[in-house]
Design a protein around this motif. Structure first.
Motif, mmCIF file in Angstrom:
data_model
loop_
_atom_site.group_PDB
_atom_site.id
_atom_site.type_symbol
_atom_site.label_atom_id
_atom_site.label_comp_id
_atom_site.label_asym_id
_atom_site.label_seq_id
_atom_site.Cartn_x
_atom_site.Cartn_y
_atom_site.Cartn_z
ATOM 1 N N ARG A 25 12.792 8.446 -3.384
ATOM 2 C CA ARG A 25 13.383 8.592 -4.713
ATOM 3 C C ARG A 25 13.669 7.229 -5.339
ATOM 4 O O ARG A 25 13.383 6.997 -6.526
ATOM 5 N N LEU A 26 14.227 6.308 -4.559
ATOM 6 C CA LEU A 26 14.542 4.983 -5.079
ATOM 7 C C LEU A 26 13.280 4.249 -5.507
ATOM 8 O O LEU A 26 13.264 3.567 -6.545
ATOM 9 N N LEU A 27 12.213 4.371 -4.725
ATOM 10 C CA LEU A 27 10.955 3.701 -5.076
ATOM 11 C C LEU A 27 10.346 4.304 -6.343
ATOM 12 O O LEU A 27 9.844 3.589 -7.214
ATOM 13 N N ARG A 28 10.405 5.613 -6.444
ATOM 14 C CA ARG A 28 9.808 6.264 -7.611
ATOM 15 C C ARG A 28 10.566 5.935 -8.889
ATOM 16 O O ARG A 28 9.964 5.857 -9.978
ATOM 17 N N GLU A 33 4.870 4.184 -5.716
ATOM 18 C CA GLU A 33 4.307 5.468 -5.275
ATOM 19 C C GLU A 33 4.290 5.547 -3.752
ATOM 20 O O GLU A 33 3.928 4.585 -3.074
ATOM 21 N N VAL A 34 4.700 6.700 -3.223
ATOM 22 C CA VAL A 34 4.474 7.007 -1.809
ATOM 23 C C VAL A 34 3.171 7.792 -1.745
ATOM 24 O O VAL A 34 3.113 8.969 -2.110
ATOM 25 N N ALA A 35 2.116 7.121 -1.302
ATOM 26 C CA ALA A 35 0.779 7.720 -1.334
ATOM 27 C C ALA A 35 0.552 8.719 -0.215
ATOM 28 O O ALA A 35 -0.272 9.630 -0.351
ATOM 29 N N GLY A 36 1.248 8.561 0.893
ATOM 30 C CA GLY A 36 1.068 9.468 2.014
ATOM 31 C C GLY A 36 2.223 9.333 2.987
ATOM 32 O O GLY A 36 2.941 8.334 3.003
ATOM 33 N N VAL A 37 2.405 10.372 3.807
ATOM 34 C CA VAL A 37 3.474 10.397 4.808
ATOM 35 C C VAL A 37 2.881 10.869 6.133
ATOM 36 O O VAL A 37 2.166 11.875 6.174
ATOM 37 N N VAL A 38 3.171 10.137 7.201
ATOM 38 C CA VAL A 38 2.790 10.539 8.550
ATOM 39 C C VAL A 38 4.075 10.767 9.337
ATOM 40 O O VAL A 38 4.939 9.885 9.392
ATOM 41 N N VAL A 39 4.215 11.945 9.919
ATOM 42 C CA VAL A 39 5.401 12.281 10.703
ATOM 43 C C VAL A 39 5.005 12.387 12.169
ATOM 44 O O VAL A 39 4.128 13.180 12.531
#
Length: 390
Positions: A25-28, A33-39
């Protein structure tokens, strides 16, 4: 210039997941942009729906080391964990390949690692030019002012070694703390407040209802909660757990209700309860401190990190620690005002914008040892607006 970020998140518990949600949220807010997430998740573990729904980007799951619990799902078994995870080496090789694929697919400017060991292993075995920022409260273990529980030297060494492994090759380590501490530029270590999700800031202040909120990381502690409840049936309890086969709501009787993890419901109840009793997860402690809710922490047996969190919570003035779910101990201190809530809110308020600045600095290849400049008056005003608006 807008940044493309790849988040890699350890899925054990919920703390790192909610930290990732807050940072996204802070970055946006400033156009990144958060381009992808790996969990990274252990066997039998599911990624909560509230986490997936918080991201527009694709969320990919891959196998990662995790703790082995005893048959009653109460305590952690360190040696059994080590033996099992060594035997899963081929699985983790495939996980590193999945991380390679994510880097190729998303082409990020910076990787933000929320304490996932796969990122450290990746840095040891691959040559990549993408800079990494490591974010976790466990990096406080590497700070010289951190106070560990007495004794347990072997576990202390292992906890510090594991923290170093997760941040191997990182340009900067952001250590989340319940209290301010000096930065360590030579160690690429910056101390920042907890990354609290936006829902915390939307909760009304000054409300209190006559019930206690309970959160148990290991569902085996439910029997302990039930035993205390049967001796004190007049005290209303709402208990959250992570039992895969349980219904969303299970009413034990008129004054004890079990809930599956529900993001918004949990925060709403935390803001209104008389007190909060929990296994010693860092994020839940931080949320309660921000909301001014007294805390009793019960470290998971055999889980050294939780014992560290419990000591740290008492040091920060959050409440009391206990070896078991004896809610009567929390009742006894409810009227004791610590005065830490306003101080803690100020610590959180001063630090939120610094997260973005630290990531921007690393992505733009500035010297990782150089301190980030102080916030301008305009940025301080923006920070205040973010907090007021959630």
């Amino acid at each position: 210039m807008a940044l493309r970020c790849l988040f890699v998140v350890q899925g054990e518990g919920r703390g790192h997941l909610t930290q990732a949600m807050a940072l996204r949220r802070l970055l946006r807010e400033v156009g990144h942009e958060v381009a992808g997430v790996v969990v990274g998740k252990s066997q039998g573990q599911a990624v909560p729906a509230f986490f997936r729904s918080a991201f527009d980007a694709p969320v990919t799951c891959t196998a990662s080391p995790g703790f082995v619990s005893d048959a009653a799902d109460r305590s952690v078994r360190p040696w059994a964990t080590l033996v099992r995870e060594v035997g899963r080496t081929p699985t983790f090789r495939r996980s590193l390949q999945a991380l390679d694929a994510a880097l190729d697919r998303h082409e990020p400017d910076v990787v933000v690692n929320f304490f996932e060991p796969l990122v450290g292993l990746h840095a040891m075995t691959r040559r990549r030019s993408v800079p990494v920022v490591a974010v976790a409260h466990q990096y406080m273990f590497l700070h010289p002012t951190y106070q560990f529980p007495a004794g347990r030297w072997g576990q202390r060494w292992a906890a510090r070694a594991f923290a170093r492994l997760t941040a191997w090759g990182a340009s900067r380590r952001l250590a989340l703390s319940l209290y301010p501490a000096p930065d360590r530029p030579r160690d690429q270590l910056t101390v920042l407040p907890p990354l609290l999700r936006s829902g915390v800031f939307r909760q009304p202040k000054g409300q209190s209802e006559p019930f206690f909120l309970v959160y148990i990381l290991n569902s085996g502690y439910a029997d302990e909660v039930v035993r205390w409840h049967e001796q004190n049936p007049q005290v209303p309890l709402h208990c959250f757990w992570d039992r895969p086969d349980a219904a969303p709501i299970e009413r034990y009787d008129d004054t004890l209700t079990f809930h599956q993890i529900d993001d918004e419901k949990f925060l709403s109840l935390m803001a209104r309860c008389r007190g909060f009793v929990s296994t010693a997860g860092f994020e839940s402690i931080a949320e309660a401190m921000y909301l001014g809710t007294p805390v009793q922490v019960v470290p998971v047996e055999g889980h050294y990190e939780q014992h560290c969190n419990a000591v740290d919570a008492v040091r920060a003035g959050a409440g009391v620690r206990s070896p078991q779910f004896d809610i009567g101990r929390l009742q006894a201190v409810l009227d004791r005002s610590t005065g830490t809530s306003d101080q803690f809110r100020g610590w959180v308020r001063r630090g939120r914008r610094r997260f973005v600045r630290e990531i921007e600095a690393v992505a733009n290849r500035r010297d990782a040892a150089a301190p980030v400049p102080a916030l301008t008056s305009g940025e301080q005003a923006l920070e205040g607006g973010l907090l007021r608006g959630g």
